[in-house]
Enzyme design. Structure first.
Site, mmCIF file in Angstrom:
data_model
loop_
_atom_site.group_PDB
_atom_site.id
_atom_site.type_symbol
_atom_site.label_atom_id
_atom_site.label_comp_id
_atom_site.label_asym_id
_atom_site.label_seq_id
_atom_site.Cartn_x
_atom_site.Cartn_y
_atom_site.Cartn_z
ATOM 1 N N CYS A 274 0.815 -1.228 0.000
ATOM 2 C CA CYS A 274 0.000 0.000 0.000
ATOM 3 C C CYS A 274 0.842 1.269 0.000
ATOM 4 C CB CYS A 274 -0.955 -0.004 1.193
ATOM 5 S SG CYS A 274 -0.172 -0.404 2.773
ATOM 6 N N HIS B 291 -2.913 6.470 4.336
ATOM 7 C CA HIS B 291 -1.488 6.635 4.640
ATOM 8 C C HIS B 291 -1.017 7.990 4.130
ATOM 9 C CE1 HIS B 291 -1.523 2.584 5.864
ATOM 10 N NE2 HIS B 291 -0.872 2.003 4.870
#
Length: 339
Positions: A129, A243
């Site tokens: 990710c 994130h």
């Protein structure tokens, strides 16, 4: 458009559920769909386009008659079952770390390296990710000025550790708000509520964690350039989704902030949010459930005369960092008429 028979493996997990939503939200041409998981989830009902579909037990012959399977059930399950699906002629798009650095398996971010998808390559790896959102921003800059070196610090949400990570932050925060004793840690090394943990995955012999090494190794493979040097520090933060990354790059050719903004603004999947005077910059709070990768705080590095740029990248780790990227790979297979 041709309609396909699709399977979602690990359908009841955090990423599996997002994969189902992405297939529906992006109108992926599904002829039939089945949800597969371990024995403890069998019989559970999931909704797809208003219909209840029961979760089935994952078996080695579950890939028969399936065109594309989206896997998000962990590396152990993928290693055991993904090759069986591929043997039946099914394209497997795997979200685990099982196959990412295998030389014979494409590691794909569609905006960066769609050319790595081939008809004979039935197993396809979905990158980490934190790597995905970074390379989307790096690629156009690399094409223009050739990136020599990257230093990145990540601020990674607890959902990157799955539902257990989400639950742990919730439980600890609730206990703190009630004035109760904060529960003992289960998923993370230390209390995550009101704390930062500079460790994601285990440490390796060189002092970097596996997560940090994934970013270095995967970036070279996806970008198709082993000369790019990268050093990462990955930190878990008390944020549920999305994130964030602070990225420093050194380039071979001069690259101004204005040039970088122009290049990035023309890149599919990226939205520039860079207006410091009006306090506009990417934040995880606003990236949640969004399909874009946001870039802002673009500026020249004032500490060096070398060609260096600094910027800030935020993206929903469950979407572009996992489920969305997997569905986009499936869409690219269709566009390229590989399936």
């Amino acid at each position: 458009m041709k309609k396909l028979k699709v399977a979602v493996v690990g359908a009841t997990g955090a990423v599996g559920l997002e994969m189902i939503k992405m297939l529906e939200n992006r109108n992926f041409p599904v002829e039939s769909i089945k949800f597969l998981a371990s024995e403890r989830s069998v019989g559970k009902k999931l909704i797809y386009k208003g219909k209840e579909i029961a979760v089935e037990l994952l078996k080695k012959n579950s890939g028969k008659g399936v065109d594309i399977a989206l896997f998000s059930a962990g590396a152990t399950v993928s290693k055991e079952f993904a090759p069986c699906f591929a043997t039946h002629g099914c394209f497997v798009i795997d979200n685990s770390s099982a196959w990412r650095m295998d030389k014979g398996i494409p590691l794909v971010v569609p905006e960066v390296n769609p050319h790595d998808l081939k008809k004979g390559k039935k197993l396809i790896a979905n990158p980490n990710c934190s790597t995905i959102q970074m390379v989307i921003a790096l690629k156009p800059l690399h094409n223009f000025a050739k990136i020599k070196r990257v230093i990145v610090s990540t601020y990674q949400a607890v959902s990157g550790a799955g539902q257990k990570g989400i639950n742990e932050l919730k439980e600890q925060t609730k206990a703190w708000a009630k004035g109760e004793i904060i529960p003992k840690t289960n998923k993370f090394q230390y209390q995550i509520a009101f704390n930062l943990i500079p460790q994601i995955d285990v440490f390796t012999e060189n002092g970097y964690t596996k997560e940090e090494m994934k970013m270095a190794n995967e970036t070279k493979k996806i970008m198709g350039d082993n000369s790019i040097e990268l050093s990462a520090t990955c930190v878990r933060v008390p944020v549920f989704r999305s994130h964030s990354e602070s990225i420093w790059i050194e380039t071979d050719k001069p690259l101004s902030p204005a040039q970088a903004k122009e290049l990035l603004s023309k890149t599919d999947g990226i939205q520039i949010l860079d207006d410091p005077e009006n306090k506009k910059y990417p934040m995880p709070l606003f990236a949640e459930n969004m399909q874009m990768t946001y870039v802002g705080r673009i500026r020249s590095d004032i500490s060096t005369k070398n060609n260096a740029l600094v910027f800030w990248v935020v993206s929903d780790n469950l979407l572009k960092g996992a489920a969305l990227n997997a569905v986009q790979i499936a869409e690219t297979l269709l566009k390229k008429e590989l399936v």
